[in-house]
Design an enzyme around this catalytic site. Structure first.
Site, PDB file in Angstrom:
ATOM      1  N   ASP A  80     -35.412 -49.782 -59.064  1.00 35.78           N
ATOM      2  CA  ASP A  80     -36.829 -50.085 -58.893  1.00 35.78           C
ATOM      3  C   ASP A  80     -37.598 -49.915 -60.200  1.00 35.78           C
ATOM      4  O   ASP A  80     -37.096 -49.346 -61.181  1.00 35.78           O
ATOM      5  CB  ASP A  80     -37.436 -49.163 -57.835  1.00 35.78           C
ATOM      6  N   TYR A  85     -26.274 -40.922 -58.915  1.00 32.26           N
ATOM      7  CA  TYR A  85     -27.665 -40.826 -59.365  1.00 32.26           C
ATOM      8  C   TYR A  85     -28.002 -39.368 -59.649  1.00 32.26           C
ATOM      9  O   TYR A  85     -27.463 -38.451 -59.017  1.00 32.26           O
ATOM     10  CB  TYR A  85     -28.622 -41.340 -58.286  1.00 32.26           C
TER      11      TYR A  85
END
Length: 274
Positions: A69, A124
């Site tokens: 994003d 992540y």
């Protein structure tokens, strides 16, 4: 016939290349290509075109391993494309990328390689801006994530399968910063940032059973995702042995400038405190 061959020398065979890509997401509108916004894929494709590595990104099979994003960073994104100029691609790709995006490794891969579908797992890290009260509780709560669970309360599901398999999860402090690290086969939209929100709630005095309760309870309104700027795509495991690539001097200077700027701002903020 001999003169025609001199005028039109045979082109080399196409080679499929994979790259390990880093970028700072602050100035990108996400990674996925958009017609009117600056994106990581868009900058990467334009760099390849300037180097005449391909004309049409679709015909070259240009792909990223996944989307990030707006504001999200990467240390381990994977890109792939097919080109007839592999040596040029290996030697000068970083000279054409912008300073907030650079490649740290490359590899020649099979013609069928697809960075998204061939990825074994993705890792992540979410870096918290403040140090919560109880980091031990956060780590214990993170230990409830591994396994296959319904993440309806932790993500924007839309028409996706809400079940995901988490391979590992932990909360750790390093270099004075606290981060949440999670590895999975795949993730849902906003999943890691919502997981970080739940852990931060635990760290600031919430119930350690918050995570386990949300994993088994009926779907509620999903958690508010933590801010995007704390999230880094840390690694994408495609089973590739990377050959290192040095970053361009512009990228090194850009990062040095950011470090100096943030150090200066920290100093100013300390001086302005009452």
């Amino acid at each position: 016939m001999e003169e025609d061959q001199k005028d039109n020398p045979p082109r080399s065979a196409p080679v499929r290349l994979a790259y390990r890509v880093s970028y700072l997401g602050s100035r990108f509108f996400g990674s996925q290509m958009q017609a009117s916004e600056r994106t990581v894929e868009g900058e990467f494709v334009e760099a390849c075109r300037r180097l005449s590595l391909f004309d049409d990104w679709r015909k070259a099979g240009f792909q990223f391993a996944g989307r990030t994003d707006r504001g999200v960073h990467s240390r381990g994104q994977v890109a792939a494309f097919t080109t007839r100029e592999p040596e040029r691609a290996k030697s000068v790709i970083n000279t054409q990328l912008p300073p907030d995006c650079w490649c740290t490794g490359y590899a020649e891969v099979s013609p069928q390689f697809h960075p998204r579908f061939d990825a074994r797992s993705r890792t992540y890290r979410y870096y918290f801006s403040d140090m919560p009260e109880n980091t031990g509780a956060m780590d214990r709560a993170a230990g409830q994530f591994p396994g296959t669970h319904n993440f309806s309360n932790f993500a924007r599901i839309e028409d996706k399968n809400p079940y995901r398999t988490i391979l590992s999860a932990r909360v750790k402090e390093e270099d004075g910063f606290l981060f949440f690290e999670v590895t999975a086969e795949s993730f849902l939209w906003h999943q890691v940032r919502c997981m970080a929100t739940a852990l931060l709630t635990v760290g600031n005095g919430g119930d350690e059973d918050t995570v386990s309760r949300l994993l088994v309870s009926e779907a509620e309104r999903s958690l508010q995702p933590a801010p995007a700027e704390g999230l880094i795509l840390w690694d994408t495991d495609c089973g590739i042995e990377w050959q290192p690539l040095p970053s361009d001097e512009r990228s090194r200077m850009f990062l040095d400038h950011l470090r100096r700027h943030h150090s200066l701002m920290e100093t100013i903020c300390r001086k302005m405190q009452p």
